[in-house]
Write an enzyme that holds these catalytic residues in place. Structure first.
Site, mmCIF file in Angstrom:
data_model
loop_
_atom_site.group_PDB
_atom_site.id
_atom_site.type_symbol
_atom_site.label_atom_id
_atom_site.label_comp_id
_atom_site.label_asym_id
_atom_site.label_seq_id
_atom_site.Cartn_x
_atom_site.Cartn_y
_atom_site.Cartn_z
ATOM 1 N N HIS A 1 53.040 46.696 48.676
ATOM 2 C CA HIS A 1 52.635 46.648 49.321
ATOM 3 C C HIS A 1 52.489 46.511 50.740
ATOM 4 C CE1 HIS A 1 48.420 44.852 51.553
ATOM 5 N NE2 HIS A 1 49.156 45.488 51.882
ATOM 6 N N HIS B 1 51.795 42.207 38.456
ATOM 7 C CA HIS B 1 50.849 41.261 39.620
ATOM 8 C C HIS B 1 52.430 41.375 40.706
ATOM 9 C CE1 HIS B 1 47.946 39.030 41.453
ATOM 10 N NE2 HIS B 1 48.858 38.423 41.863
ATOM 11 N N GLU B 2 53.205 40.660 40.296
ATOM 12 C CA GLU B 2 53.853 40.395 41.434
ATOM 13 C C GLU B 2 54.660 41.834 41.965
ATOM 14 O OE1 GLU B 2 54.072 37.412 43.366
ATOM 15 O OE2 GLU B 2 52.497 36.542 42.051
ATOM 16 N N HIS C 1 52.499 43.182 45.033
ATOM 17 C CA HIS C 1 52.816 42.655 46.621
ATOM 18 C C HIS C 1 53.963 43.600 47.399
ATOM 19 C CE1 HIS C 1 49.427 38.947 46.480
ATOM 20 N NE2 HIS C 1 50.396 38.818 45.120
#
Length: 740
Positions: free
Chosen positions: A514, A507-508, A511
């Protein structure tokens, strides 16, 4: 003609601010009118000389921060004064881009300082934080509420239809104007003065909330004297508790530290019910015990200040005021989206509670499930129903292989990225790992810092941030960090992690992607600088690759035997994941609605909240009215330790629903990937092109449509959560009947 119109509009609005001679505006008198910009000194005065301008933690002392903040603010104030007082007609370049260029030194100071206060703070840094936060708030208020500056921005904004701009230019102009209006640029002087006063106090109060909560979380760790009371924990977990006790001067005892959420990991395995209850009680009441770390009075003040500020802008409540730039646009859209799920969620909670009570009864126990029992018995039922034990997969997940052979492998398959570990860069803590990230063509994309372990100097949770932002304007590439809170294995033992940790690591890094794939000219529009209810979307999508068979086979290997994890086990895990959604989805759902309730209060309603008792009473009233099983499924964050919404002037306030909203986008996107071939470079390139590289330059619905070819659908999320047509009252009644 376009420039002539711009000049006419600009001069009309700026006449009082311009200084001209009879000969008109010349380059000589323009230069003379501009104030001198002070030069910075010290480490932060220029970009770091390290690769990618990475921060050099060896060059900065704690005593350097306050002077650097002061210099950075003074320099930006002079830069803004020069923009506002420029006698030339306002243009996009000399006003909007000039603003974008301002504050470089201050940005460098803030980036390093606030990274440390989150990940590795101490009393000295906390004291600086408390001192500088209101000063920073006042500094940015002075910029946003500068009437001469706003007149120039407005002149450019009003002339936008006649200007030739790139889509990113247009997005930056609109955001600059909207943000200044939202800050109060159109308010009268008296109202602006009140906004400034409210902002200053909000900064102080939210900073104090975060610091009190960190102290309360550390202070309320559970101390256990009897080794037998820890039955069910692994030897490594018990050893870690003993080490924590020794470090706290409690040698011979055991300390189970708290994580930031209501539920604590140990509750799923502690056999002694009294110990479970004591741990839950420590968590639930950590910040409502009175004394210096009680957060109730600060919450009451924050709620009142926010409601008053919203009223100054003519808005009925804080939620309406703060959601101006969200994908969902307004509170009603977000609340309606959530409330539509209550019937299915309530039925699921009741059905699952009945199943847990059945399991308790089958053991010959004479009690009904409580919050401190739920996770333990949920795991027992999950194991019985799905032949799956979550702890059985932990030996397959070593931390470094999860990152390097799991996350990095998947990113290579999707995007062609490669990674090289490096040890030559200074870090803020010895536990931080660093990597160079290479793009598909072999060029350097950026730097990645990975800080995995829990420690007292780190706030709870997991997050991503930038040390350096991508920007074509500055020619900078991203330097990005991921911070997690994984309990560290005792010295000399293999560092294993749970499946939940595995998903968090993926998940991280979503980020981080992105940020790495940002392709913007302006930092303001770059990477993760997007709406609060969009930013979690790319990260949530990337969780799906943790269970992809090809990825799983590359990293999930038993730390003792080297045997690969049977893919059928993950199939069982995925099937089992739909169980216990009454709790896992419910706790986040309840917290999201609780957040919206607090921020839907009018000033008059907020004025009735003054004390911790008032906060607790209103919280209990709202939770009881939901029609959910809140006695057994409390919210993921109680108001008193809801850091997301109370630890910064805005934060996730009226925005915690974003996790649910972006899960809708995420689950629908996962379906798109599955329908289009899954883990392929073509799919990765498409997602990169349409979403990950776009930053905040495009309408978010348009961005999603460009990726998926349609509007987002809620059905895939409901199906993934086991709420899609299965959670009926009849099933809940059937389960209750089974308990006798």
């Amino acid at each position: 003609m376009r420039m002539q119109l711009l000049a006419t509009v600009a001069l009309g609005s700026m006449l009082a601010a311009c200084t001209t001679t009879d000969g008109g505006v010349t380059s000589e008198n323009v230069a003379a009118a501009r104030p001198a910009i002070p030069a910075g000194t010290g480490y932060f005065a220029q970009d770091s000389t390290l690769p990618f301008h990475a921060p050099d933690f060896t060059q900065v002392k704690e005593t350097d921060y306050l002077p650097a903040f002061a210099q950075g603010m003074a320099i930006q104030s002079a830069e803004v004064a020069a923009i506002a007082g420029n006698p030339e007609p306002p243009t996009f370049e000399n006003t909007i881009v000039a603003l974008e260029r301002s504050g470089r030194m201050l940005g460098r100071v803030q980036t390093m300082f606030f990274a440390l206060t989150g990940a590795h703070t101490n009393d000295a840094l906390d004291a600086i934080d408390a001192e500088i936060s209101p000063k920073l708030t006042a500094h940015y208020d002075a910029i946003n509420l500068n009437p001469q500056l706003f007149a120039r921005v407005k002149a450019v904004y009003d002339n936008r239809a006649a200007m030739s701009m790139t889509p990113e230019d247009a997005a930056l102009l609109e955001k600059t104007y909207d943000d200044m209006v939202h800050a109060g640029a159109l308010l009268g002087e008296t109202q602006q003065a009140e906004v400034k006063a409210i902002n200053a106090r909000l900064s102080e109060a939210t900073t104090a909330f975060g610091q009190r909560l960190t102290d309360a979380t550390n202070e309320n760790a559970l101390v256990v004297a009897d080794h037998a009371k820890l039955a069910g924990l692994t030897p490594a977990e018990i050893e870690a508790a003993a080490k924590e006790a020794t470090e706290r001067g409690l040698a011979g005892q055991y300390v189970v530290t708290l994580q930031n959420t209501t539920q604590q990991p140990a509750l799923a395995s502690l056999q002694d019910r009294a110990t479970r209850e004591a741990l839950f009680e420590k968590s639930w009441n950590r910040a409502v015990r009175g004394g210096t770390n009680d957060t109730g009075s600060l919450i009451a003040e924050i709620i009142n200040l926010r409601a008053r500020k919203a009223a100054l802008f003519g808005e009925p409540d804080w939620a309406s005021y703060t959601m101006y730039d969200r994908m969902a646009k307004d509170p009603k859209t977000a609340v309606d989206f959530m409330r539509a799920m209550i019937p299915a969620l309530g039925a699921t909670q009741r059905r699952e509670a009945a199943l847990l009570n059945q399991a308790i009864k089958a053991e010959g126990k004479n009690f009904t499930v409580k919050p401190w029992d739920w996770q333990m018995y949920a795991e027992k039922v999950r194991k019985e129903r799905y032949d799956f034990d979550a702890e059985s997969v932990r030996p397959y997940f070593q931390l470094r292989p999860v990152l390097e052979d799991g996350v990095f492998f998947a990113m290579n398959k999707l995007y062609g990225l490669t990674f090289k570990a490096r040890t030559d860069l200074p870090v803020y803590h010895p536990d931080v790992w660093t990597y160079t990230v290479f793009d598909k063509d072999g060029s350097e994309l950026g730097l990645f810092y990975f800080d995995p372990f829990q420690r007292p100097s780190k706030r709870g949770g997991a997050w991503m941030g930038n040390f350096v932002d991508q920007s074509h304007l500055w020619g900078t590439k991203p330097v990005i960090y991921n911070v997690l809170n994984i309990p560290k294995a005792p010295e000399g033992e293999v560092q294993l992690v749970s499946w939940d940790n595995v998903e968090t690591i993926f998940h991280e890094f979503g980020h981080a992607l992105h940020g790495f794939f940002a392709d913007q000219r302006y930092v303001t529009m770059s990477g993760t600088n997007v709406a609060r209810d969009f930013v979690e979307y790319p990260s949530q999508v990337h969780e799906m690759w943790a269970a992809e068979p090809e990825v799983l086979a590359n990293y999930a290997k038993h730390y003792q035997t080297g045997a690969a994890l049977d893919p059928a086990t993950i199939e069982k895990l995925n099937a089992a994941s739909k169980f216990n959604q009454g709790y896992e989805f419910g706790e986040t759902f309840e917290a999201a609605l609780l957040d919206m309730q607090w921020h839907a209060l009018s000033p008059e309603e907020a004025a009735t909240i003054r004390t911790t008792a008032d906060v607790n009473a209103r919280e209990a009233e709202w939770l009881a009215a939901l029609g959910l099983e809140v006695e057994n499924v409390p919210p993921r964050y109680r108001t008193s330790y809801f850091r997301h919404i109370f630890s910064s002037p805005a934060g996730y306030s009226a925005g915690y629903y974003s996790y649910l909203w972006t899960e809708m986008l995420d689950r629908d996107s996962r379906q798109w990937f599955r329908d289009n071939g899954g883990l392929t470079r073509a799919n990765g390139e498409h997602f990169r092109k349409t979403v990950l590289s776009r930053g905040g330059t495009q309408d978010y619905f348009e961005m999603f449509r460009a990726f998926a070819g349609r509007d987002p659908r809620v059905e895939p999320m409901l199906e993934a959560r086991g709420l899609g047509g299965g959670g009926t009252e009849a099933e809940a009644a059937d389960a209750a009947d089974e308990t006798g």
